[in-house]
Each structure stands twice: as C-alpha cells, then as structure tokens.
Design an enzyme around this catalytic site. Structure first.
Site, PDB file in Angstrom:
ATOM      1  N   HIS A 124       0.865  -1.180   0.000  1.00 19.44           N
ATOM      2  CA  HIS A 124       0.000   0.000   0.000  1.00 19.44           C
ATOM      3  C   HIS A 124       0.906   1.236   0.000  1.00 19.44           C
ATOM      4  O   HIS A 124       2.033   1.185   0.503  1.00 19.44           O
ATOM      5  CB  HIS A 124      -0.823  -0.052   1.297  1.00 19.44           C
ATOM      6  N   ASP A 201       2.908  -4.919   8.139  1.00 25.94           N
ATOM      7  CA  ASP A 201       1.713  -4.099   7.978  1.00 25.94           C
ATOM      8  C   ASP A 201       0.504  -5.047   8.105  1.00 25.94           C
ATOM      9  O   ASP A 201       0.198  -5.801   7.184  1.00 25.94           O
ATOM     10  CB  ASP A 201       1.746  -3.408   6.607  1.00 25.94           C
ATOM     11  N   GLN A 204      -4.611  -5.265   7.022  1.00 28.15           N
ATOM     12  CA  GLN A 204      -5.630  -6.141   6.423  1.00 28.15           C
ATOM     13  C   GLN A 204      -5.654  -7.526   7.066  1.00 28.15           C
ATOM     14  O   GLN A 204      -6.290  -8.436   6.526  1.00 28.15           O
ATOM     15  CB  GLN A 204      -5.379  -6.289   4.912  1.00 28.15           C
ATOM     16  N   LYS A 227     -10.361  -0.610  10.663  1.00 33.54           N
ATOM     17  CA  LYS A 227     -10.495  -1.799   9.807  1.00 33.54           C
ATOM     18  C   LYS A 227     -10.828  -3.041  10.631  1.00 33.54           C
ATOM     19  O   LYS A 227     -11.038  -4.116  10.090  1.00 33.54           O
ATOM     20  CB  LYS A 227      -9.209  -2.017   9.006  1.00 33.54           C
ATOM     21  N   CYS A 365      -4.849   2.572  -3.610  1.00 38.64           N
ATOM     22  CA  CYS A 365      -3.615   3.072  -2.975  1.00 38.64           C
ATOM     23  C   CYS A 365      -2.438   2.125  -3.197  1.00 38.64           C
ATOM     24  O   CYS A 365      -1.632   1.893  -2.287  1.00 38.64           O
ATOM     25  CB  CYS A 365      -3.809   3.308  -1.483  1.00 38.64           C
TER      26      CYS A 365
HETATM   27  N1  PMP Z   1      -1.766  -0.851   4.616  1.00 42.05           N
HETATM   28  C1  PMP Z   1      -2.724  -1.588   4.029  1.00 42.05           C
HETATM   29  C2  PMP Z   1      -2.388  -2.964   3.546  1.00 42.05           C
HETATM   30  C3  PMP Z   1      -3.999  -1.067   3.889  1.00 42.05           C
HETATM   31  O1  PMP Z   1      -4.956  -1.791   3.291  1.00 42.05           O
HETATM   32  C4  PMP Z   1      -4.276   0.240   4.378  1.00 42.05           C
HETATM   33  C5  PMP Z   1      -5.644   0.861   4.231  1.00 42.05           C
HETATM   34  N2  PMP Z   1      -6.263   0.663   2.991  1.00 42.05           N
HETATM   35  C6  PMP Z   1      -3.256   0.959   4.975  1.00 42.05           C
HETATM   36  C7  PMP Z   1      -2.019   0.375   5.085  1.00 42.05           C
HETATM   37  C8  PMP Z   1      -3.461   2.336   5.509  1.00 42.05           C
HETATM   38  O2  PMP Z   1      -4.343   2.333   6.586  1.00 42.05           O
HETATM   39  P1  PMP Z   1      -4.878   3.696   7.201  1.00 42.05           P
HETATM   40  O3  PMP Z   1      -5.394   4.493   6.052  1.00 42.05           O
HETATM   41  O4  PMP Z   1      -5.953   3.254   8.140  1.00 42.05           O
HETATM   42  O5  PMP Z   1      -3.749   4.367   7.877  1.00 42.05           O
END
Ligand code: PMP
Length: 406
Positions: A124, A201, A204, A227, A365
């Site tokens: 991401h 990370d 997910q 999430k 993203c």
């Molecule tokens: N890493 C991953 C794998 C994600 O899916 C996301 C959110 N789509 C993020 C990081 C970022 O999370 P946040 O916007 O809640 O900071």
C-alpha cells in the site's frame, strides 16, 4: 468448533439494515473500512457521558478513571496480539502514522546514507511513501521484492534482494488488492538469519486471522482500529521494547516528556515517549470494545467463515464470461479484485452502487502494483464476517446485469 450466528451478528451492526437508493445495502468495501457494532458506538457515548477527562495529568476522579480506561485498552491490545508488555503498544492515528513513526525514528537511529529498506511489490502507498520521504532526507534506497503471476511473493527473490546495506524489511501481511496472505513467519525467519528487523503491515490481517507477535517474533507490527470494527482515528504500533528504547521520539509535546527546560528536555518512559499530545482515549476505549467483540466471536471462527465466503464468491464470480480475478494466491484472504472484459472498473462500481452494492474501484492506494499488473484499476469486493452468501449472489446478479447492458 464454534460457528458464527450471522443473522444475530448482523443485528449488532445498525448500518447493515439501511437502504441506499431504496435497496438494502450490500456492503462489500470492508478492506477500506469496516462497519461498527452497536457496542462500539455505545462505548463512545458512554465514555463522553460518564468518563470524559484528559488522561495522565489529573489528580481528580474523572481524569484517573479516563486514564484507567486508556491503559486498560492498551492491555486489551497487548493481549489481542499477544505482546509481551503493554510498554510495546504505542497508540497512533492509524497504520499510516505508525509506519511514518517507524520510518522517521528507526531510520534516524539505525540508517545512514546508502542504506536500504526492503519492501514488496504489493505494498500500500502507506508502506512505500514514508520510506521514500525519509530516504530523501537521509539518502536511503528502496528495494522491492517481486511477486509471481498469481500475486504471491517470491521468497527466494526477496532473500536475493537482501544486501549488507538492508536495514529493515517492511512487508504487508495481507495485500489489500490481491488478498494474498504473505508467509510472514518465513519472512521473519529469513530476515533474522541476516540480522535484519521486520515490520509487518497488519492493516488487512488482524481482523481476519490470528496474529501473535511473540510467536511471529516480528520487530514491528502496525494496524488501524477502523479496519477491525473500531472507530476511525486510532491505530497501533507494536514494537519490541529494545527498538523503542533505542529510537528517538517521533513528535514533541505534552505527555512524551519527563522534564522540560528551555535548554534541554528528557523524555517519558515507554510507551509515552512516542505519544505526544492528548491521545484519543475515547477512541482507544472504543477500539478495546471492538477487539473484545471480535475475540468473543472468535478469530478462528471468523477466519473459517470468511474463507468459506471467499471460496463461494470466487466460484460464483468465475461463472461470469470475461471476468478475470487479479490475485490467485494459494493462501488468500477475503478480498477479490476483478475486471470484466470491455467494462471499465469505474462503470462497474457506479452501476453496482445504483443496485445498493458498495464495492471499491480504482488503484486501491497501490499504484506501483497496478502498473505491474498492467491495469489502471480494478473492482474490489472485500468481505467481513457479517456478509452472506445471499449478498454474494446479489453481487453476481448485479455483475451479470451490467454485462448484459454492455
Ligand atoms: N496498509 C494496508 C495494507 C492497507 O490496506 C491500508 C488501508 N487501505 C493501509 C495500510 C493504511 O491504513 P490507514 O489508512 O488506516 O492508515
């Protein structure tokens, strides 16, 4: 084996009963954010109604009660991911801030010009850009481990990318685009054989599968409350104490200090050294409520149910002529990215929306991954434990209708 009572569970989530465009909402955008059970909303109201006061600073009753809630939430997080100590749990605003914190503080302590951070091709943006920003300041390089055509990380290639200058491996546990579950145990083992720490990370993953930081032996792990059925604006950084001890503060302000003079400041003990300013103690309390809710359902029962839903949805969607799923890893989470020949993802998403079905479209993203896949974007359906086979059928019917329209 405990099974989930989905109709009872759905009753816990008020938003699932609402209609959009006169149709019952089918919410399949859980990878972007999850809906909230009533207990989480009630906790927020209860906190403001009965406990609200700034934490850590007051001698008065409410301040102490709020502090106790906040610290008890930290212990709930600690237990949820099985950390050794609550000193290793730093509250942040989310996954993004947690990674920025590590990029800034870890790199300042442990990296010099020419050093490398190793990530993967399926990250991401929030696990790419913070390293680039810090890299510009310090002259660091980003190395990227490749994936195969099924969307799986190629472990041998990851190991080949390790050099004497690699200072950290930062990898997603589960891809928000492909659903790939990365073999993080093996990645940690490889990294540690080379003496390199690992950041996971888990944005997910914590909501879908058991995550045990001690069993994993990872050095850092990050996730977002929103999430995992908790409120927005709160996140977690888990880090082994030895790293947090050695890292400088990320931001300066109240809470993170021990003593301040105009000449010099000394810093608070862990984890407060990394929590400048008033924390979101209402949000942390509501996150703890969300984690308790997930724990009561049972993360293993959640994983089993969601896997069955993934298998069903995959089979059903593949019956659509011209539909292609991006991400076919052997070990996959309940995320399905797809494209249908001749239909732009944006059109698919917009038309599904008019049928009350919420999916996500676009690059999710992960623009470098899109480039690698040779697509501008995908349609993504991502499932939570409150989704049902009937909702999958509705998605399928919607897609079939759109295919006929085109
Ligand atoms: N890493 C991953 C794998 C994600 O899916 C996301 C959110 N789509 C993020 C990081 C970022 O999370 P946040 O916007 O809640 O900071």
């Amino acid at each position: 084996m405990k099974e989930l009572d989905i109709s009872r569970i759905r009753g816990d989530f008020p938003i699932l009963a609402r209609e959009v465009y006169g149709k019952r909402l089918v919410y399949l955008d859980n990878a972007a954010t999850t809906q909230k059970p009533r207990c989480v909303m009630d906790k927020i109201t209860e906190m403001y109604a009965t406990v609200n006061a700034n934490v850590h600073r007051g001698v008065h009753f409410l301040s102490q009660a709020a502090t106790e809630e906040h610290e008890s939430s930290r212990r709930t997080v600690q237990q949820f991911i099985h950390a050794a100590s609550s000193n290793e749990i730093v509250f942040t605003r989310g996954t993004t801030e947690s990674i920025n914190l590590v990029a800034s503080s870890f790199c300042r302590s442990f990296c010099t010009a020419g050093d490398e951070i190793l990530i993967t091709a399926m990250e991401h943006h929030s696990n790419i850009v913070p390293w680039q920003l810090q890299g510009e300041i310090q002259g660091l390089k980003l190395q990227v481990a490749p994936i195969n055509s099924k969307g799986e990380l190629i472990l041998e290639e990851l190991e080949k990318k390790i050099s004497p200058r690699t200072r950290l491996i930062a990898v997603t546990h589960i891809s928000n685009v492909l659903g790939t579950v990365n073999p993080i145990e093996e990645i940690v083992a490889i990294a540690h054989r080379h003496g390199i720490p690992v950041l996971i990370d888990a944005a997910q993953s914590v909501q879908h599968t058991r995550v045990d930081v001690r069993a994993l032996d990872c050095d850092f792990l990050v996730f977002s409350s929103h999430k995992i059925y908790g409120p927005t604006g709160v996140g977690v950084l888990y880090a082994k104490e030895k790293w947090l001890d050695a890292m400088p503060p990320y931001q300066g302000g109240g809470e993170m200090i021990e003593t301040v003079t105009f000449e010099k400041t000394t810093f608070n003990k862990l984890p407060y050294k990394f929590e400048a300013g008033t924390p979101d103690y209402i949000g942390t309390a509501a996150l703890a409520t969300a984690l308790d809710y997930v724990s009561a359902l049972g993360i293993d029962a959640i994983a089993r149910y969601e896997h069955a839903l993934l298998v069903y949805a995959t089979e059903r969607l593949l019956t659509v002529p011209g539909l292609r799923i991006l991400g076919n890893a052997g070990n996959k989470s309940s995320v399905i990215s797809f494209l249908v020949d001749g239909i732009h993802p944006y059109d698919m998403g917009t038309l599904l929306d008019r049928m009350g079905i919420a999916v996500r479209t676009g690059h999710h993203c992960a623009e470098p991954l899109m480039e690698l896949l040779g697509v501008d974007g995908t349609v993504r359906a991502s499932f939570a434990f409150y989704n049902t086979k009937e909702e999958v059928d509705q998605l399928l019917k919607g897609i079939e209708k759109i295919v006929r329209m085109f």
